[in-house]
Design a protein around this motif. Structure first.
Motif, PDB file in Angstrom:
ATOM      1  N   HIS A 166      13.808  -2.484  -3.642  1.00 47.47           N
ATOM      2  CA  HIS A 166      14.267  -1.260  -4.303  1.00 47.47           C
ATOM      3  C   HIS A 166      13.181  -0.587  -5.132  1.00 47.47           C
ATOM      4  CE1 HIS A 166      18.073  -3.227  -3.245  1.00 47.47           C
ATOM      5  NE2 HIS A 166      18.647  -2.049  -3.384  1.00 47.47           N
ATOM      6  N   ALA A 167      11.956  -1.079  -5.028  1.00 43.92           N
ATOM      7  CA  ALA A 167      10.879  -0.535  -5.853  1.00 43.92           C
ATOM      8  C   ALA A 167      10.308   0.761  -5.300  1.00 43.92           C
ATOM      9  CB  ALA A 167       9.759  -1.565  -5.989  1.00 43.92           C
ATOM     10  N   GLY A 168      10.513   1.008  -3.999  1.00 44.21           N
ATOM     11  CA  GLY A 168       9.921   2.201  -3.395  1.00 44.21           C
ATOM     12  C   GLY A 168       8.445   1.983  -3.105  1.00 44.21           C
ATOM     13  N   ASP A 169       7.716   3.057  -2.929  1.00 42.10           N
ATOM     14  CA  ASP A 169       6.291   2.989  -2.612  1.00 42.10           C
ATOM     15  C   ASP A 169       5.495   2.814  -3.908  1.00 42.10           C
ATOM     16  OD1 ASP A 169       3.855   3.085  -1.391  1.00 42.10           O
ATOM     17  OD2 ASP A 169       3.826   5.262  -1.115  1.00 42.10           O
ATOM     18  N   VAL A 170       4.970   1.621  -4.103  1.00 47.90           N
ATOM     19  CA  VAL A 170       4.217   1.327  -5.324  1.00 47.90           C
ATOM     20  C   VAL A 170       2.727   1.339  -4.994  1.00 47.90           C
ATOM     21  CG1 VAL A 170       3.821  -0.323  -7.172  1.00 47.90           C
ATOM     22  CG2 VAL A 170       6.109  -0.101  -6.168  1.00 47.90           C
ATOM     23  N   PRO A 171       1.966   2.300  -5.484  1.00 46.67           N
ATOM     24  CA  PRO A 171       0.540   2.365  -5.172  1.00 46.67           C
ATOM     25  C   PRO A 171      -0.249   1.276  -5.865  1.00 46.67           C
ATOM     26  CG  PRO A 171       1.100   4.031  -6.794  1.00 46.67           C
ATOM     27  CD  PRO A 171       2.395   3.401  -6.368  1.00 46.67           C
ATOM     28  N   ASN A 172      -1.394   0.930  -5.300  1.00 53.00           N
ATOM     29  CA  ASN A 172      -2.284  -0.039  -5.936  1.00 53.00           C
ATOM     30  C   ASN A 172      -2.885   0.557  -7.208  1.00 53.00           C
ATOM     31  OD1 ASN A 172      -2.170  -2.223  -4.094  1.00 53.00           O
ATOM     32  ND2 ASN A 172      -3.473  -1.108  -2.675  1.00 53.00           N
ATOM     33  N   PRO A 173      -3.241  -0.280  -8.169  1.00 52.51           N
ATOM     34  CA  PRO A 173      -3.963   0.234  -9.337  1.00 52.51           C
ATOM     35  C   PRO A 173      -5.311   0.806  -8.905  1.00 52.51           C
ATOM     36  CG  PRO A 173      -3.167  -2.016  -9.694  1.00 52.51           C
ATOM     37  CD  PRO A 173      -2.983  -1.714  -8.253  1.00 52.51           C
ATOM     38  N   ALA A 174      -5.846   1.688  -9.715  1.00 52.68           N
ATOM     39  CA  ALA A 174      -7.154   2.267  -9.393  1.00 52.68           C
ATOM     40  C   ALA A 174      -8.238   1.205  -9.505  1.00 52.68           C
ATOM     41  CB  ALA A 174      -7.449   3.426 -10.337  1.00 52.68           C
ATOM     42  N   CYS A 175      -9.202   1.247  -8.589  1.00 53.06           N
ATOM     43  CA  CYS A 175     -10.320   0.309  -8.644  1.00 53.06           C
ATOM     44  C   CYS A 175     -11.266   0.685  -9.779  1.00 53.06           C
ATOM     45  CB  CYS A 175     -11.085   0.324  -7.320  1.00 53.06           C
ATOM     46  SG  CYS A 175     -10.144  -0.319  -5.932  1.00 53.06           S
ATOM     47  N   GLY A 176     -11.893  -0.315 -10.361  1.00 47.62           N
ATOM     48  CA  GLY A 176     -12.826  -0.071 -11.434  1.00 47.62           C
ATOM     49  C   GLY A 176     -14.101   0.607 -10.943  1.00 47.62           C
ATOM     50  N   LYS A 177     -14.904   1.042 -11.877  1.00 48.89           N
ATOM     51  CA  LYS A 177     -16.177   1.679 -11.544  1.00 48.89           C
ATOM     52  C   LYS A 177     -17.068   0.686 -10.800  1.00 48.89           C
ATOM     53  CE  LYS A 177     -20.093   4.072 -13.674  1.00 48.89           C
ATOM     54  NZ  LYS A 177     -20.715   4.487 -14.964  1.00 48.89           N
ATOM     55  N   SER A 178     -17.765   1.173  -9.781  1.00 53.46           N
ATOM     56  CA  SER A 178     -18.594   0.298  -8.949  1.00 53.46           C
ATOM     57  C   SER A 178     -19.625  -0.440  -9.789  1.00 53.46           C
ATOM     58  CB  SER A 178     -19.297   1.115  -7.866  1.00 53.46           C
ATOM     59  OG  SER A 178     -20.187   0.296  -7.126  1.00 53.46           O
ATOM     60  N   THR A 179     -19.708  -1.759  -9.555  1.00 51.09           N
ATOM     61  CA  THR A 179     -20.674  -2.590 -10.274  1.00 51.09           C
ATOM     62  C   THR A 179     -21.979  -2.742  -9.499  1.00 51.09           C
ATOM     63  OG1 THR A 179     -19.852  -4.626  -9.238  1.00 51.09           O
ATOM     64  CG2 THR A 179     -18.793  -3.920 -11.298  1.00 51.09           C
TER      65      THR A 179
END
Length: 467
Positions: free
Chosen positions: A11-24
């Motif tokens: 029932h959560a629906g479409d849950v996007p991934n968290p944003a990726c951090g700045k490239s290391t």
């Protein structure tokens, strides 16, 4: 809890991934695209690292795809999870065997560090005479074929499965779905010692699987390489072993079970293949050796995780190892960071319900909710388990899950407030029963109270030392 989680996800629906951090700018190679490797790749990407997975097989998923039948873990769910992980920017090379198609040395040169998560994909041998006969198959071999949609044909056959773990349950229930007329489980201990999940055992029995307890395989019978039967020795239970289970002892009496096919499901081990280059130290059991907390091997830029390190365990253990491995890899590539400081030691102590001051039946008496079954999907590779209804969710969530209803032991709590900072749900708060007896400061103003005290304390110490 499993049923509640499924309801939440459905029932959560479409849950996007968290944003990726700045490239290391750091690059990590992951060898193995199973649950541990995928988990590690996901968390490393969220931290901003460049990640590449090298997978030997055609598809990702490891034992989730090639070791768990679809009726227990629907393939569409697995594919959706993998797609979500890859959407973070993980690079993948399938059908690439490290040590054959690409060398360890090359990976060392091209990447800042490595994570080895190749799993345990080889079955242990039974060691009984006739094991090399035709129609003798290993559990991994059978489940891998099913994962590749190459279904073995057991129509009208008598199938015997040797073993009593969860893999044995997967194999015998799959044999039923593949047309077996009779399916047997051969286990050398009693039903009480059976290591498989009781729910899996019950469902196997409901599907017609016959269990032969206190039977140990002794010899496979047949002529011209064709099986005809399995000779078993009848056992009895003796003294307990180091794990607390009573040892099976042979009685010298034998029986023969007529059969057409045998599937061995007595355990798995690691197949190092082309990775056997001496880069990693291994235990006597053939498992990779590394630090139990950080997963770092003796070769500092190589980390390991999952079944290759622990031996066969649950998928969630491999997923957890991938996450902890990602933390270690992240700290390692940053250089100079401690790999152990502030880590979760994962030291959990289970509640011993047999040693309680208050009998467990006094409070754990609400009836557990059971998911329904879609009988139209029975004995098929479709998932027949139904999710909880909303009414079931409300009833199940009311069962002894009030973790916030905690009584603080005033003789042990010192009022440090650390618990209020650790609770991720902000469910713990401190208050003063007699506010006028003490003065509280917010964290931003703590130095106003601490500094004067520090000065006074320093002066007292200096005066004492002069005396």
């Amino acid at each position: 809890i499993r049923g509640l989680k499924r309801y939440a996800v459905d029932h959560a629906g479409d849950v996007p991934n968290p944003a990726c951090g700045k490239s290391t700018g750091k690059r990590v190679a992951i060898i193995g695209g199973g649950p541990s490797g995928l988990s590690c790749a996901y968390y490393l990407r969220l931290m901003g690292h460049s990640v590449t997975i090298f997978e030997e097989k055609k598809q990702l998923g490891g034992m989730l795809r090639y070791g768990i039948p679809a009726y227990r873990f629907p393939r569409e769910k697995l594919d959706a999870e993998i797609t979500s992980i890859l959407s973070t920017g993980v690079e993948v090379h399938t059908e690439v065997t490290v040590g054959k198609d690409i060398s360890f040395e090359r990976l060392h040169k091209d990447y800042d560090c490595l994570y080895v998560a190749i799993g345990a994909h080889t079955d242990k041998k039974t060691g009984i005479p006739g094991e090399d006969s035709k129609n003798v198959m290993s559990a991994v071999e059978m489940l891998r074929a099913i994962g590749d949609d190459v279904m073995p044909d057991f129509t009208g056959k008598r199938v015997v499965v040797i073993g009593g773990g969860n893999v044995a349950m997967d194999v015998c229930r799959s044999a039923v779905r593949l047309g077996a007329e009779e399916t047997y489980i051969i286990y050398r201990r009693s039903e009480a010692e059976l290591p498989a999940d009781p729910e899996e055992v019950r469902e196997a029995m409901e599907e017609g699987v016959k269990f032969r307890f206190l039977c140990a395989p002794a010899e496979l019978l047949g002529e011209n390489g064709k099986l005809s039967g399995l000779r078993v020795e009848l056992m009895e239970l003796g003294e307990s072993d180091e794990k607390g289970r009573r040892r099976p002892v042979g009685t010298g009496k034998f029986e023969t079970i007529e059969l057409d096919s045998v599937i061995a499901a007595i355990g798995q081990q690691v197949d190092w293949g082309g990775l056997d280059t001496g880069e990693l130290e291994r235990s006597e059991k053939g498992l990779a050796m590394a630090d139990a907390l950080t997963y770092q091997s003796a070769q500092s830029d190589i980390f390991v995780g999952g079944d290759v390190f622990t031996g066969p365990k649950f998928a969630i253990d491999a997923i957890a190892a991938g996450r902890e491995g990602a933390v270690s890899l992240h700290r390692f590539v940053q250089r100079g960071q401690s790999l152990t400081l502030g880590r979760n030691l994962r030291q959990f102590i289970a509640l011993d319900k047999n040693n309680l001051a208050i009998p467990v039946e006094n409070f754990d008496n609400a009836r557990r909710q059971m998911p329904g079954r879609d009988q139209t999907k029975a004995k098929s590779f479709a998932d027949q388990r139904l999710p909880f209804t909303e009414d079931q969710v409300r009833k199940e969530a009311a069962r002894c899950l009030g973790c916030g209803a905690t009584i603080v032991d005033e003789h042990r709590c010192i009022g440090c407030g650390l618990c209020t900072t650790k609770c991720e749900f902000d469910a713990i708060h401190l208050r003063r029963d007699i506010p006028e007896a003490s003065k509280m400061y917010v964290a931003e103003d703590k130095l106003k109270a601490i500094l004067p005290y520090m000065v006074k304390r320093k002066i007292k110490i200096m005066r004492k030392n002069r005396k």
